[in-house]
Design a protein around this motif. Structure first.
Motif, short mmCIF file in Angstrom:
data_model
loop_
_atom_site.label_atom_id
_atom_site.label_comp_id
_atom_site.label_asym_id
_atom_site.label_seq_id
_atom_site.Cartn_x
_atom_site.Cartn_y
_atom_site.Cartn_z
N LEU A 116 0.83 -1.21 0.00
CA LEU A 116 0.00 0.00 0.00
C LEU A 116 0.86 1.26 0.00
CD1 LEU A 116 -2.81 -1.04 2.52
CD2 LEU A 116 -3.07 -0.64 0.05
N SER A 117 1.98 1.21 0.68
CA SER A 117 2.90 2.35 0.71
C SER A 117 3.45 2.64 -0.68
CB SER A 117 4.03 2.07 1.70
OG SER A 117 4.89 3.16 1.76
N GLU A 118 3.75 1.59 -1.42
CA GLU A 118 4.24 1.77 -2.80
C GLU A 118 3.13 2.37 -3.67
OE1 GLU A 118 6.56 2.03 -6.03
OE2 GLU A 118 7.24 1.51 -4.02
N ARG A 119 1.91 1.88 -3.50
CA ARG A 119 0.78 2.45 -4.25
C ARG A 119 0.56 3.91 -3.86
NH1 ARG A 119 -4.35 -0.86 -3.42
NH2 ARG A 119 -5.18 0.85 -4.65
N LYS A 120 0.75 4.22 -2.58
CA LYS A 120 0.58 5.59 -2.11
C LYS A 120 1.63 6.50 -2.76
CE LYS A 120 -0.45 6.68 2.24
NZ LYS A 120 -0.28 6.89 3.70
N LYS A 121 2.85 6.00 -2.88
CA LYS A 121 3.91 6.79 -3.52
C LYS A 121 3.51 7.14 -4.96
CE LYS A 121 7.71 5.05 -5.25
NZ LYS A 121 8.99 4.36 -5.41
N ASP B 70 -8.16 10.66 -4.92
CA ASP B 70 -9.15 9.60 -4.71
C ASP B 70 -8.46 8.28 -4.34
OD1 ASP B 70 -8.07 9.63 -7.32
OD2 ASP B 70 -9.73 8.45 -8.11
N VAL B 71 -7.34 7.99 -4.98
CA VAL B 71 -6.59 6.77 -4.68
C VAL B 71 -5.97 6.88 -3.29
CG1 VAL B 71 -4.64 5.33 -5.40
CG2 VAL B 71 -6.16 6.31 -7.12
N LEU B 72 -5.46 8.06 -2.94
CA LEU B 72 -4.88 8.26 -1.61
C LEU B 72 -5.92 8.02 -0.51
CD1 LEU B 72 -2.67 11.43 -2.12
CD2 LEU B 72 -1.89 9.14 -1.55
N THR B 73 -7.12 8.48 -0.73
CA THR B 73 -8.20 8.29 0.25
C THR B 73 -8.50 6.80 0.43
OG1 THR B 73 -9.13 10.43 -0.36
CG2 THR B 73 -10.56 8.92 0.83
#
Length: 166
Positions: free
Chosen positions: A23-28, A37-40
């Motif tokens: 999830l951290s990689e996706r957040k980056k 929207d993805v961050l939320t």
């Protein structure tokens, strides 16, 4: 309570930490692409994983207390896996416990590094937003204090694209 229960809990925690790392990689990527929207969505998933990790941590602490009680010992207030491994005498159980501990610690280190990077990205995004606002609205106006008209800086001099008082 056997040591295998404690090891199982550590392995479950490792799985959740791996998910947090993903999830951290996706957040980056979402931060770089400015996808709010993805961050939320990611923040919601992270909260879910963190709650589950907290539950597993409570179960781990209880399992350690029970393990100590079965051995006829009083569990230390902050019992950790390193201290616990001193009470495990079967080589296979001790090895599995040490492996689970190493894996979890490695994941935690990697997750901390990824979170530090994301923190930097957020800081850069905020700095860019602040810069953009300053370009559009102009720098903050000086205090409303008396200045002698003959001194430099008297009067209103703005380079903003928009009049912020409009």
């Amino acid at each position: 309570m056997s040591i295998s229960r404690i090891t199982d809990l550590l392995e479950q925690m490792a799985v959740l930490h791996e998910e947090l790392l993903e999830l951290s990689e996706r957040k980056k990527r979402a931060l770089i692409e400015n996808r709010i929207d993805v961050l939320t969505e990611i923040n919601g998933k992270e909260t879910n994983r963190l709650q589950r990790i907290a539950e597993l941590e409570q179960q781990r602490a209880e399992a350690i207390r029970r393990f100590y009680a079965e051995k006829g010992l009083k569990a230390p207030a902050a019992a950790n896996v390193t201290e616990l491994s001193k009470l495990v005498f079967k080589a296979e159980e001790k090895s599995r416990l040490a492996d689970a501990q190493r894996k979890l610690l490695d994941l935690i280190d990697r997750l901390q590094a990824a979170n530090a990077l994301n923190r930097q990205l957020i800081g850069q995004a905020l700095a860019f937003i602040e810069f953009s606002v300053d370009v559009l609205a102009g720098p903050p106006e000086p205090e409303a204090v008396y200045r002698h008209p003959a001194k430099q800086g008297y009067g209103r001099q703005t380079t903003a694209l928009f009049d912020s008082k409009a």
